[in-house]
Design a protein around this motif. Structure first.
Motif, PDB file in Angstrom:
ATOM      1  N   LEU A  91       0.934  -0.958   0.081  1.00  0.00           N
ATOM      2  CA  LEU A  91       0.030   0.116  -0.505  1.00  0.00           C
ATOM      3  C   LEU A  91       0.536   1.138  -0.186  1.00  0.00           C
ATOM      4  O   LEU A  91       0.702   2.484  -0.705  1.00  0.00           O
ATOM      5  N   LEU A  92       2.052   1.193   0.670  1.00  0.00           N
ATOM      6  CA  LEU A  92       2.795   2.752   0.396  1.00  0.00           C
ATOM      7  C   LEU A  92       3.607   2.637  -0.436  1.00  0.00           C
ATOM      8  O   LEU A  92       3.636   3.375  -0.933  1.00  0.00           O
ATOM      9  N   ALA A  93       3.979   1.855  -1.418  1.00  0.00           N
ATOM     10  CA  ALA A  93       4.572   1.179  -2.832  1.00  0.00           C
ATOM     11  C   ALA A  93       3.536   2.170  -3.451  1.00  0.00           C
ATOM     12  O   ALA A  93       3.390   2.580  -4.334  1.00  0.00           O
ATOM     13  N   ASP A  94       2.293   2.041  -3.495  1.00  0.00           N
ATOM     14  CA  ASP A  94       0.975   2.139  -4.686  1.00  0.00           C
ATOM     15  C   ASP A  94       1.048   3.389  -3.802  1.00  0.00           C
ATOM     16  O   ASP A  94       0.404   4.600  -4.639  1.00  0.00           O
ATOM     17  N   TYR A  95       1.320   4.039  -2.843  1.00  0.00           N
ATOM     18  CA  TYR A  95       0.977   5.442  -2.573  1.00  0.00           C
ATOM     19  C   TYR A  95       1.720   6.384  -2.964  1.00  0.00           C
ATOM     20  O   TYR A  95       2.130   7.529  -3.141  1.00  0.00           O
ATOM     21  N   LEU A  96       3.564   6.139  -3.121  1.00  0.00           N
ATOM     22  CA  LEU A  96       4.381   6.744  -3.287  1.00  0.00           C
ATOM     23  C   LEU A  96       4.284   7.244  -4.738  1.00  0.00           C
ATOM     24  O   LEU A  96       4.704   8.014  -5.654  1.00  0.00           O
ATOM     25  N   LEU A  97       3.608   5.759  -5.236  1.00  0.00           N
ATOM     26  CA  LEU A  97       3.636   6.745  -6.660  1.00  0.00           C
ATOM     27  C   LEU A  97       2.803   7.209  -7.359  1.00  0.00           C
ATOM     28  O   LEU A  97       2.151   8.295  -8.319  1.00  0.00           O
ATOM     29  N   ILE A  98       1.825   7.515  -6.555  1.00  0.00           N
ATOM     30  CA  ILE A  98       0.597   8.741  -6.594  1.00  0.00           C
ATOM     31  C   ILE A  98       1.196   9.574  -6.117  1.00  0.00           C
ATOM     32  O   ILE A  98       0.147  10.905  -6.119  1.00  0.00           O
ATOM     33  N   GLU A  99       1.900  10.124  -5.103  1.00  0.00           N
ATOM     34  CA  GLU A  99       1.805  11.184  -4.254  1.00  0.00           C
ATOM     35  C   GLU A  99       1.798  12.525  -4.811  1.00  0.00           C
ATOM     36  O   GLU A  99       1.330  13.644  -3.767  1.00  0.00           O
ATOM     37  N   GLU A 100       2.684  12.556  -6.132  1.00  0.00           N
ATOM     38  CA  GLU A 100       2.759  14.021  -6.383  1.00  0.00           C
ATOM     39  C   GLU A 100       1.680  14.070  -7.176  1.00  0.00           C
ATOM     40  O   GLU A 100       1.737  15.778  -7.177  1.00  0.00           O
TER      41      GLU A 100
END
Length: 131
Positions: A91-100
């Motif tokens: 989930l953190l990996a997915d979040y890091l992909l959309i964070e920007e």
């Protein structure tokens, strides 16, 4: 025709209503609407892959990023509470992909707190992102 209606920039209710009307009228955003409904019903596990698909189709859409981000936040919070490290890292990996793409300040602060909780495993997250 709805684009021709003059809307006061301070009328938040009308702005949201028009935005929702445009969303409903756009058949390409059907996945996003389905995801929002599932999330509203508390079915975040089911909503998550739909939000992910919607974000892949509309990576610059702030509403899609915000809704997807909050769903990731809720799922991440549960994963941390359940001590499910594997799910947490995914989930953190997915979040890091959309964070920007996220512009919602409250969501960014909440997710930063979750990232701090998982700080000890950032190396693992980075490895997941390489895959």
């Amino acid at each position: 025709q709805i684009d021709r209606v003059a809307i006061d920039e301070y009328d938040d209710i009308l702005i949201k209503t028009v935005r929702n009307a445009k969303l409903i009228a756009n058949p390409q955003k059907k996945i996003f609407l389905e995801a929002k409904q599932l999330s509203f019903e508390g079915k975040d596990e089911e909503a998550n892959p739909l939000f992910k698909r919607a974000f892949e189709q509309y990576p610059t859409d702030a509403d899609v990023a915000k809704s997807y981000g909050w769903t990731l936040y809720k799922l991440l919070k549960r994963a941390i509470e359940n001590k499910d490290k594997e799910k947490r890292n995914l989930l953190l990996a997915d979040y890091l992909l959309i964070e920007e793409a996220i512009v919602d300040e409250k969501l960014l602060q909440s997710m930063n707190y979750m990232k701090e909780l998982a700080d000890d495993e950032k190396k693992i997250i980075k490895e997941i992102l390489k895959v």
